[in-house]
Write a protein that holds these residues in place. Structure first.
Motif, short mmCIF file in Angstrom:
data_model
loop_
_atom_site.label_atom_id
_atom_site.label_comp_id
_atom_site.label_asym_id
_atom_site.label_seq_id
_atom_site.Cartn_x
_atom_site.Cartn_y
_atom_site.Cartn_z
N LYS A 34 -66.50 68.81 46.79
CA LYS A 34 -66.10 67.49 46.29
C LYS A 34 -64.87 67.56 45.40
O LYS A 34 -64.13 66.61 45.28
CB LYS A 34 -67.24 66.84 45.49
CG LYS A 34 -68.44 66.47 46.29
CD LYS A 34 -69.49 65.88 45.36
CE LYS A 34 -70.79 65.65 46.05
NZ LYS A 34 -71.82 65.14 45.12
N TYR A 35 -64.66 68.71 44.74
CA TYR A 35 -63.59 68.85 43.77
C TYR A 35 -62.38 69.61 44.30
O TYR A 35 -61.45 69.85 43.55
CB TYR A 35 -64.15 69.54 42.51
CG TYR A 35 -65.38 68.85 41.99
CD1 TYR A 35 -65.29 67.60 41.40
CD2 TYR A 35 -66.63 69.43 42.12
CE1 TYR A 35 -66.42 66.95 40.94
CE2 TYR A 35 -67.77 68.79 41.66
CZ TYR A 35 -67.65 67.56 41.08
OH TYR A 35 -68.77 66.91 40.63
N GLN A 36 -62.41 69.95 45.57
CA GLN A 36 -61.29 70.68 46.15
C GLN A 36 -60.10 69.76 46.34
O GLN A 36 -60.24 68.59 46.65
CB GLN A 36 -61.66 71.26 47.51
CG GLN A 36 -62.57 72.44 47.44
CD GLN A 36 -62.87 73.00 48.83
OE1 GLN A 36 -62.58 72.39 49.84
NE2 GLN A 36 -63.47 74.17 48.86
N VAL A 37 -58.94 70.33 46.16
CA VAL A 37 -57.70 69.65 46.50
C VAL A 37 -57.20 70.33 47.76
O VAL A 37 -56.83 71.49 47.74
CB VAL A 37 -56.67 69.77 45.36
CG1 VAL A 37 -55.34 69.15 45.79
CG2 VAL A 37 -57.20 69.14 44.09
N ILE A 38 -57.22 69.60 48.85
CA ILE A 38 -56.85 70.16 50.14
C ILE A 38 -55.39 69.82 50.44
O ILE A 38 -55.03 68.66 50.48
CB ILE A 38 -57.74 69.59 51.27
CG1 ILE A 38 -59.20 69.68 50.89
CG2 ILE A 38 -57.40 70.22 52.59
CD1 ILE A 38 -59.93 70.88 51.33
N PRO A 39 -54.55 70.83 50.64
CA PRO A 39 -53.16 70.55 50.99
C PRO A 39 -53.05 69.98 52.40
O PRO A 39 -53.97 70.12 53.21
CB PRO A 39 -52.48 71.92 50.90
CG PRO A 39 -53.58 72.91 51.00
CD PRO A 39 -54.84 72.24 50.54
N GLU A 85 -62.04 75.37 53.35
CA GLU A 85 -61.10 74.36 53.86
C GLU A 85 -59.72 74.47 53.25
O GLU A 85 -58.75 74.00 53.84
CB GLU A 85 -61.68 72.96 53.65
CG GLU A 85 -62.90 72.73 54.53
CD GLU A 85 -63.46 71.33 54.38
OE1 GLU A 85 -62.70 70.39 54.10
OE2 GLU A 85 -64.67 71.18 54.56
N ILE A 86 -59.59 75.07 52.08
CA ILE A 86 -58.27 75.25 51.48
C ILE A 86 -57.45 76.24 52.31
O ILE A 86 -56.26 76.07 52.50
CB ILE A 86 -58.39 75.72 50.02
CG1 ILE A 86 -58.97 74.58 49.17
CG2 ILE A 86 -57.03 76.16 49.46
CD1 ILE A 86 -59.27 74.96 47.75
N THR A 87 -58.12 77.25 52.85
CA THR A 87 -57.44 78.27 53.65
C THR A 87 -57.24 77.84 55.10
O THR A 87 -56.28 78.24 55.74
CB THR A 87 -58.24 79.59 53.60
OG1 THR A 87 -58.44 79.96 52.24
CG2 THR A 87 -57.53 80.71 54.32
N CYS A 88 -58.13 77.00 55.61
CA CYS A 88 -58.09 76.57 57.02
C CYS A 88 -56.74 75.93 57.35
O CYS A 88 -56.20 75.15 56.57
CB CYS A 88 -59.22 75.57 57.27
SG CYS A 88 -59.26 74.93 58.96
N ILE A 89 -56.20 76.26 58.53
CA ILE A 89 -54.93 75.69 58.97
C ILE A 89 -55.12 74.62 60.05
O ILE A 89 -54.16 74.10 60.59
CB ILE A 89 -53.97 76.79 59.48
CG1 ILE A 89 -54.59 77.55 60.66
CG2 ILE A 89 -53.56 77.71 58.34
CD1 ILE A 89 -53.63 78.52 61.35
N GLY A 90 -56.37 74.32 60.37
CA GLY A 90 -56.64 73.26 61.35
C GLY A 90 -56.28 73.62 62.77
O GLY A 90 -55.91 72.75 63.56
N CYS A 91 -56.42 74.87 63.14
CA CYS A 91 -56.05 75.31 64.50
C CYS A 91 -57.03 74.81 65.57
O CYS A 91 -56.71 74.82 66.74
CB CYS A 91 -55.94 76.83 64.56
SG CYS A 91 -57.53 77.69 64.51
N LYS A 92 -58.22 74.42 65.16
CA LYS A 92 -59.26 73.86 66.03
C LYS A 92 -59.97 74.89 66.91
O LYS A 92 -60.82 74.53 67.72
CB LYS A 92 -58.72 72.73 66.90
CG LYS A 92 -58.11 71.61 66.11
CD LYS A 92 -57.56 70.53 67.01
CE LYS A 92 -56.94 69.46 66.12
NZ LYS A 92 -55.70 68.99 66.59
N HIS A 93 -59.64 76.15 66.74
CA HIS A 93 -60.24 77.16 67.61
C HIS A 93 -61.76 77.22 67.46
O HIS A 93 -62.48 77.26 68.45
CB HIS A 93 -59.63 78.54 67.35
CG HIS A 93 -60.14 79.59 68.27
ND1 HIS A 93 -59.78 79.64 69.59
CD2 HIS A 93 -61.02 80.60 68.07
CE1 HIS A 93 -60.42 80.64 70.17
NE2 HIS A 93 -61.17 81.24 69.27
#
Length: 117
Positions: free
Chosen positions: A85-90, A18-26
């Protein structure tokens, strides 16, 4: 045969970084019974490991523009979920310093571990 994966002979699950994901929804459009876009950060997440045929999930993986979806050994899925749980998501759409995000995630985990003691 792993019942969590639909009782299939497949001994792997799918995970989204999820840190790398850009949320493109594909991925959610391609394999909508496996992926959804979580509302807090706008990132893809797996909600049902056996939701779609393996070929459809592979198509979602192959067409991800940032290569953030991966097959993993199903025995590692619980550990990956715990680490999430410990990720910081930008914020979606912002520039990502993955090194800084991983350090922040590690610090959050250390702080949580100290609270347990």
């Amino acid at each position: 045969m792993e019942p969590e994966l639909g009782g299939m002979l497949r001994q792997k699950g799918v995970d989204v970084d999820e840190i790398t994901c850009i949320g493109c929804k594909h991925c959610a459009h391609v394999a909508h019974n496996t992926f959804y876009i979580e509302s807090e950060h706008g990132r893809a997440r797996v909600f049902q490991q056996d939701g779609d045929p393996e070929e459809l999930i592979q198509e979602a993986i192959d067409t991800c523009p940032v290569d953030c979806i991966h097959w993993v050994d199903y025995t590692k899925l619980n550990t990956l979920e715990e680490e999430r749980k410990y990720q910081v998501i930008p914020i979606a759409g912002s520039l990502v310093d993955s090194g800084a995000a991983r350090i922040a995630s590690h610090r959050n985990k250390q702080n949580a571990d100290k609270k347990k003691i």
